[in-house]
Design a protein around this motif. Sequence first.
Motif, short mmCIF file in Angstrom:
data_model
loop_
_atom_site.label_atom_id
_atom_site.label_comp_id
_atom_site.label_asym_id
_atom_site.label_seq_id
_atom_site.Cartn_x
_atom_site.Cartn_y
_atom_site.Cartn_z
N GLU A 1 -10.38 -20.95 49.62
CA GLU A 1 -9.62 -22.02 48.97
C GLU A 1 -8.20 -21.59 48.59
O GLU A 1 -7.36 -22.44 48.26
CB GLU A 1 -10.37 -22.49 47.71
N TRP A 2 -7.94 -20.29 48.66
CA TRP A 2 -6.59 -19.81 48.36
C TRP A 2 -5.67 -19.90 49.58
O TRP A 2 -4.46 -19.78 49.45
CB TRP A 2 -6.64 -18.36 47.90
N ARG B 1 -1.87 -21.41 49.83
CA ARG B 1 -1.29 -21.65 48.51
C ARG B 1 -0.13 -20.69 48.23
O ARG B 1 -0.13 -19.54 48.68
CB ARG B 1 -2.36 -21.52 47.42
N GLU C 1 1.94 -19.53 42.47
CA GLU C 1 0.93 -20.39 41.85
C GLU C 1 -0.36 -19.61 41.56
O GLU C 1 -1.05 -19.86 40.58
CB GLU C 1 0.65 -21.56 42.78
N LEU C 2 -0.65 -18.63 42.42
CA LEU C 2 -1.89 -17.88 42.29
C LEU C 2 -1.82 -16.81 41.20
O LEU C 2 -2.87 -16.33 40.75
CB LEU C 2 -2.24 -17.21 43.63
N SER D 1 -1.36 -17.02 38.17
CA SER D 1 -2.02 -17.43 36.93
C SER D 1 -3.54 -17.53 37.06
O SER D 1 -4.23 -17.75 36.06
CB SER D 1 -1.46 -18.78 36.46
N GLU D 2 -4.06 -17.35 38.26
CA GLU D 2 -5.50 -17.40 38.47
C GLU D 2 -6.16 -16.14 37.92
O GLU D 2 -5.69 -15.03 38.16
CB GLU D 2 -5.83 -17.52 39.96
N PRO D 3 -7.26 -16.27 37.17
CA PRO D 3 -7.96 -15.08 36.65
C PRO D 3 -8.34 -14.09 37.76
O PRO D 3 -8.32 -12.87 37.54
CB PRO D 3 -9.19 -15.66 35.97
N LEU D 4 -8.67 -14.60 38.94
CA LEU D 4 -9.09 -13.74 40.04
C LEU D 4 -7.96 -12.82 40.50
O LEU D 4 -8.22 -11.74 41.04
CB LEU D 4 -9.60 -14.59 41.21
N TRP D 5 -6.71 -13.24 40.27
CA TRP D 5 -5.59 -12.42 40.72
C TRP D 5 -5.65 -11.02 40.10
O TRP D 5 -5.44 -10.01 40.76
CB TRP D 5 -4.27 -13.09 40.36
#
Length: 238
Positions: free
Chosen positions: A87-88, A91, A95-96, A98-102
């Motif tokens: 799903e990434w 993108r 933007e990514l 801020s994703e916790p997974l980053w």
Amino acid sequence: MTVILLRHGVSTSNTARTLAGHTPGVELTERGTEQAAAVADRLATLPIEHIACSPLLRCQRTVAGLADKLGLEPQHDERLIEVDYGEWTGRPIAELLSEPLWKVVQGHASGAVFPGGEGLAQVQQRAVAAIRDTERRLADKAGRDVLWVACAHGDIIKSILADALGLHLDSFQRIAVEPASISVVRYSPHGPSVWKFNDTGADLSALAAGTPPQPAPGGEVPGTASADNGNAGHRDSP
């Protein structure tokens, strides 16, 4: 066996700062095309006997000139394909962030699984298997050492180098692999040794002679590019 790990040149996704992943049709930019031509000129002087590459277009474009110069047909290996970011994919990297997974990808890569995509541990397993399977096949066929090229993507090459260096996958983000850079790993019965990494312009004549470049005083290999030479912003991976 000695493998030259070649990252594809700068792509349109690199300059757009997005995650290309498996997106089809991602081309090289004008700069990436120039890089591919320069790499072909550098490597064509070496006794390369095999070229493997990711099936994605940006890698095909990167090795096309080299293959023509050497009279070789690149072999596509699905195991060298870019990470499936799920799903990434597509993108913007900004933007990514801020994703916790980053943060997991950066500090605990072995536990990172992209939503709807692959885990980085799985990626490393398939990438290393691609290299080791190919080097064993070439060695069995030739009965001697063979110099060959594998063209792939940033995270793929970093995971292979981490394995060769004996680093845990959680540390693989410490390795820099810039567009069109080469890294060199020699596999022997005693295990792998890394001759070069993230090299964007050093003399490669020592590879033809079968002798690794010797470090200069202070530990640096003469002519080897540093990990940060101003192009670190061109990435297609976290």
